[in-house]
Design an enzyme around this catalytic site. Structure first.
Site, PDB file in Angstrom:
ATOM      1  N   HIS A  38       0.762  -1.033  -0.093  1.00  0.00           N
ATOM      2  CA  HIS A  38      -0.068   0.000   0.107  1.00  0.00           C
ATOM      3  C   HIS A  38       0.953   1.382   0.028  1.00  0.00           C
ATOM      4  CE1 HIS A  38      -2.215  -3.254   1.807  1.00  0.00           C
ATOM      5  NE2 HIS A  38      -3.180  -2.842   1.454  1.00  0.00           N
ATOM      6  N   ASP A 180     -10.324   6.214   7.040  1.00  0.00           N
ATOM      7  CA  ASP A 180     -11.496   6.041   7.274  1.00  0.00           C
ATOM      8  C   ASP A 180     -11.939   4.834   7.603  1.00  0.00           C
ATOM      9  OD1 ASP A 180     -12.210   8.516   5.737  1.00  0.00           O
ATOM     10  OD2 ASP A 180     -10.829   7.657   3.982  1.00  0.00           O
ATOM     11  N   HIS A 286      -4.253   3.123  -3.123  1.00  0.00           N
ATOM     12  CA  HIS A 286      -4.337   2.604  -2.023  1.00  0.00           C
ATOM     13  C   HIS A 286      -3.559   1.213  -1.758  1.00  0.00           C
ATOM     14  CE1 HIS A 286      -6.181   0.623   1.533  1.00  0.00           C
ATOM     15  NE2 HIS A 286      -6.186  -0.400   0.820  1.00  0.00           N
ATOM     16  N   GLU A 438     -18.345  -5.164  24.176  1.00  0.00           N
ATOM     17  CA  GLU A 438     -17.572  -6.328  24.115  1.00  0.00           C
ATOM     18  C   GLU A 438     -16.293  -6.152  23.233  1.00  0.00           C
ATOM     19  OE1 GLU A 438     -20.526  -6.378  23.281  1.00  0.00           O
ATOM     20  OE2 GLU A 438     -21.493  -7.073  25.262  1.00  0.00           O
ATOM     21  N   PHE A 463     -21.212 -14.228  24.090  1.00  0.00           N
ATOM     22  CA  PHE A 463     -20.733 -12.759  23.436  1.00  0.00           C
ATOM     23  C   PHE A 463     -19.224 -12.631  23.260  1.00  0.00           C
ATOM     24  CE2 PHE A 463     -24.945 -11.659  25.695  1.00  0.00           C
ATOM     25  CZ  PHE A 463     -25.605 -11.805  24.653  1.00  0.00           C
ATOM     26  N   HIS A 499     -28.544 -17.215  23.858  1.00  0.00           N
ATOM     27  CA  HIS A 499     -27.957 -17.050  24.850  1.00  0.00           C
ATOM     28  C   HIS A 499     -26.942 -18.482  25.372  1.00  0.00           C
ATOM     29  CE1 HIS A 499     -29.769 -13.256  25.144  1.00  0.00           C
ATOM     30  NE2 HIS A 499     -29.025 -12.992  26.579  1.00  0.00           N
TER      31      HIS A 499
HETATM   32  C1  TPP Z   1     -11.648  -5.357   9.524  1.00  0.00           C
HETATM   33  C2  TPP Z   1     -11.225  -4.953   8.150  1.00  0.00           C
HETATM   34  N1  TPP Z   1     -11.962  -4.986   6.981  1.00  0.00           N
HETATM   35  C3  TPP Z   1     -11.151  -4.812   5.916  1.00  0.00           C
HETATM   36  C4  TPP Z   1      -9.860  -4.642   5.794  1.00  0.00           C
HETATM   37  C5  TPP Z   1      -9.498  -4.863   4.325  1.00  0.00           C
HETATM   38  N2  TPP Z   1      -8.897  -3.121   4.105  1.00  0.00           N
HETATM   39  C6  TPP Z   1      -7.664  -2.860   4.197  1.00  0.00           C
HETATM   40  S1  TPP Z   1      -7.534  -1.364   3.886  1.00  0.00           S
HETATM   41  C7  TPP Z   1      -9.091  -1.024   3.538  1.00  0.00           C
HETATM   42  C8  TPP Z   1      -9.661   0.422   3.041  1.00  0.00           C
HETATM   43  C9  TPP Z   1      -9.324   1.328   4.212  1.00  0.00           C
HETATM   44  O1  TPP Z   1      -9.472   2.528   3.917  1.00  0.00           O
HETATM   45  P1  TPP Z   1      -8.947   3.739   4.494  1.00  0.00           P
HETATM   46  O2  TPP Z   1      -9.012   3.249   5.939  1.00  0.00           O
HETATM   47  O3  TPP Z   1      -9.481   4.998   4.209  1.00  0.00           O
HETATM   48  O4  TPP Z   1      -7.332   3.781   4.182  1.00  0.00           O
HETATM   49  P2  TPP Z   1      -6.574   4.494   2.910  1.00  0.00           P
HETATM   50  O5  TPP Z   1      -6.895   3.738   1.602  1.00  0.00           O
HETATM   51  O6  TPP Z   1      -7.388   5.755   2.959  1.00  0.00           O
HETATM   52  O7  TPP Z   1      -5.324   4.378   3.402  1.00  0.00           O
HETATM   53  C10 TPP Z   1      -9.786  -2.295   3.637  1.00  0.00           C
HETATM   54  C11 TPP Z   1     -11.364  -2.485   3.467  1.00  0.00           C
HETATM   55  C12 TPP Z   1      -9.224  -4.861   6.826  1.00  0.00           C
HETATM   56  N3  TPP Z   1      -7.741  -4.609   6.951  1.00  0.00           N
HETATM   57  N4  TPP Z   1      -9.621  -4.840   8.232  1.00  0.00           N
HETATM   58 MG    MG Z   2      -8.945   6.622   3.425  1.00  0.00          MG
END
Ligand code: TPP
Ligand code: MG
Length: 694
Positions: A38, A180, A286, A438, A463, A499
């Protein structure tokens, strides 16, 4: 501009830029070389990370585990190249699991060249147990920021217990960077809500507001007023409109450090893929390499030699050494002197800190643990646990925890005089109130564990699913987090199948390195805690009953100390030499004992094995395992109020498992035991069938 040699003295501004562009280009080159990773977010956030590290953070690269260092959490773990770059450029030193310094850098340039390759100290995502200088494992979005709340709670608690007038032994700050994705995840919302409630003013999150996630613009799915949300949580919200403006970033961070009573949230407007002519501000920046041509164009836009790769220009390492290096060294040496005087004045407290930092326990920590007398009526697992917790929290000063609003049900509330409640106004309290959160509870427990405080979190076993992602990380990080789960099976009868856990034991047993224990009576509960408390690098789950379980007469049955071996012989036929083995856990142990007595009465030579922990048993020598489960005895019955999944490994192909193959039902416990076959007669019948003695 010459970037390979510094012909004339460089201004600080030039060195700032050179350092930032080094982080950017190392990230670009590493991703390009690995053909995966990335690049975009490291390109955008290099100035932020540079500013935090080189201008603000109190961190000594020579000793990355110095207790009073500031913490840095990269919650958007996919941007790991930010961390590998900065750990490399600061020359952060490697430390092993025994907290010994190894005398070599944590992340070498060679590691960065081998980004994402087997054995590299620059893996795909930040990994706590693998690379020194990583404060917590991140990658599952939201976990890092949630864990940072645990770190902030720990810091408040540590300061309250150990700081003395003139001795600010713990006064560090926690910085977390998130994107995000982190802010869309529920776990972050839970944690932010609690952090606001607790007024954690030692905690600063920086939000990378780049409007981009994997599928494209955030306008696809994320259009809320994030600033308004954090204001509503009770945070101080700041905004920096330009991610390249070091001075404004620094200013915002200084506002954080002077803000009292609230955590700080800095919204940083950034451009993913900054400097890439064709990919900036697009989702394409990304998660994939820029491509050779785009790399060249991007380097050109930075004024970087287009052909150079993995270039660390002269002056950059020195610039970090003069910044974070010098500041961190001075801070650590000041602290070391302070701690020496503190030790002279408060030797007992200093000794506690020493032990805690090594994850040792205080002398005599288990001296007051209860021994429960035999009692047919017995006591619930959760009640035995309550007694044990209240002892341990007094003999281990840094042992604390709480429940996700189920304290009265889990019986995890510390009730002894002076235990107190952890709140903004009472940060020395040992009862944590996680609220009904949790997932963040488990992440916060991890944050506490990372801070060397010994911590537990509790809820109903059902849970545990809500907490599982963070439990998994505790195992991956090799942290001694403790999870206390009560209402372990059908005991909550009338609440019904929503439960009643079924697949939860199987699911937790499947997590590598996690110690799962389901004790069978009150003395097994004690022994389970005795075992768990001595773990230094493994998390544990305690699965406890809601209803009373008979306290076995240990003069007649095997000693509960057998818990430490995961499984042990509880009862044998006279003279030993069993023909059938009954294996049980938790509430089914006394059921198996009842069946055993009936079988004996019918002249059938049965053995009962109590097996509170598969994980621990599986790590015993073969010789012990064969003694408990002799390979020649093929007639075996396992009984457990949970999914039968996996029990074949102990009963073999010819064995029998009495367990759950469906969800439970809403009814009184007795009716459920009958419906699902958890009765002595059923166990007896199964044993006799296996022996062909119908
Ligand atoms: C819980 C979880 N769900 C999905 C992902 C896969 N994933 C990695 S980065 C990403 C997008 C993240 O967007 P953002 O946080 O805005 O990162 P940016 O591209 O802006 O660096 C996703 C969906 C992950 N790593 N963790
Ligand atoms: Mg982002």
């Amino acid at each position: 501009m010459s970037v390979t040699t510094v012909a004339e003295p460089m201004t600080d501004t030039k060195l700032d830029q050179l350092s930032i562009d080094t982080i950017r280009t190392l990230s670009i080159d590493a991703v390009q070389q690995a053909k995966s990773g990335h690049p975009g977010t490291p390109m955008a956030l290099a100035p932020l990370v540079y500013t935090i590290w080189n201008r603000v953070m109190r961190f000594d690269p020579e000793d990355p585990i110095w207790p009073n260092r500031d913490r840095f959490v990269l919650s958007n773990g996919h941007a790991s190249m930010l961390l590998w770059s900065v750990l490399h450029l600061t020359g952060t030193q490697a430390v092993n699991a025994d907290y010994e310094r190894l005398g070599h850098p944590s992340v070498s340039l060679e590691d960065i060249r081998r980004f994402r390759q087997l054995g590299s100290k620059a893996p795909g995502h930040p990994e706590y147990h693998w690379v020194s200088g990583v404060e917590t494992t991140t990658g599952p979005l939201g976990q890092g920021v949630a864990t940072s709340v645990g770190m902030a709670i720990a810091r408040k608690w540590l300061a309250d217990r150990y700081n003395r007038p003139g001795f600010p032994i713990f006064d560090y700050s926690i910085y977390a960077v998130c994107g995000d994705g982190c802010l869309m995840e529920g776990v972050a919302s839970e944690a932010a809500s609690l952090a606001g409630h607790l007024g954690l003013d030692n905690l600063c999150w920086v939000y990378d507001n780049n409007h981009i996630t994997i599928e494209g613009q955030t306008s696809l799915a994320f259009t809320e007023d994030v600033a308004g949300r954090f204001l509503a949580y009770g945070w101080n919200v700041l905004r920096v409109g330009d991610a390249n403006d070091l001075d404004r970033i620094q200013h915002a961070l200084s506002v954080f450090r002077t803000t009292k009573g609230r955590p700080t949230f800095i919204i940083l407007d950034s451009h993913i893929g900054y400097g890439s002519p064709h990919k900036q501000d697009t989702a394409a920046a990304h998660g994939e390499p820029l491509g050779d041509e785009e790399v060249r164009l991007t380097k050109r836009s930075y004024g970087w030699p287009e052909g150079a790769q993995f270039l660390v220009p002269d002056g950059v390492r020195e610039h970090f050494a003069a910044g974070v290096g010098a500041r961190g060294a001075a801070a650590r040496s000041g602290w070391t002197g302070l701690f020496a005087s503190y030790r002279a004045e408060y030797p007992d407290l200093a000794n506690e800190i020493d032990r805690m930092q090594r994850r040792d326990l205080p002398a005599g920590w288990d001296r007051n643990l209860p021994v429960f007398p035999a009692d047919a009526k017995g006591i619930a697992g959760r009640d035995a646990s309550s007694k044990v917790l209240n002892v341990l929290a007094q003999t281990i000063p840094w042992f604390l925890g709480g429940s996700a609003d189920l304290g009265p049900s889990n019986k995890t509330t510390l009730t002894y005089e002076g235990a107190g409640s952890f709140q903004a106004e009472s940060p020395g309290g040992k009862n944590l109130h996680f609220g009904i959160r949790e997932h963040s509870m488990a992440a916060i427990v991890n944050g506490l564990s990372l801070s060397k405080v010994r911590a537990f979190g509790a809820t109903f076993f059902i849970f545990s699913d809500y907490a599982r992602p963070a439990i998994r990380l505790s195992a991956l990080m090799e942290l001694p987090s403790i999870f206390v789960f009560t209402h372990d099976a059908m005991g909550d009868g009338e609440d019904g199948p929503t439960h009643q856990p079924v697949e939860h034991l199987a699911s937790l047993r499947a997590i590598p390195g996690l110690v799962t224990l389901r004790p069978g009576d009150a003395n097994e509960v004690v022994e389970a805690y005795r075992c768990v408390m001595q773990l230094r690098h493994q998390p544990a789950v305690l699965v406890l009953s809601r209803q009373p379980l008979p306290t076995l007469d240990r003069r007649a049955y095997g000693p509960a100390a057998g818990v430490a071996r995961g499984a042990y012989v509880l009862a044998d036929p006279p003279g030993g030499d069993p023909e059938v083995i009954l294996i049980a856990t938790g509430s089914e142990v006394s059921l198996a004992v009842e069946a055993h007595e009936k079988l004996l009465a019918e002249g059938i030579r049965s053995r009962v094995v109590s097996m509170p922990s598969w994980d621990i048993f599986d790590h015993q020598p073969q010789e012990y395992r064969d003694r408990v489960l002799p390979p020649t005895v093929k007639a075996r019955v396992a009984v457990e109020q949970a999914s039968t999944f996996g029990w074949e490994r102990y009963v073999g192909r010819s064995g029998h498992v009495i367990g759950m193959k469906t969800f439970g039902a809403s009814a009184p416990l007795k009716a459920l035991q009958e419906k699902f076959g958890f009765e002595p007669a059923r166990v007896v019948a199964a044993a006799k069938e296996l022996l062909g003695r119908q």
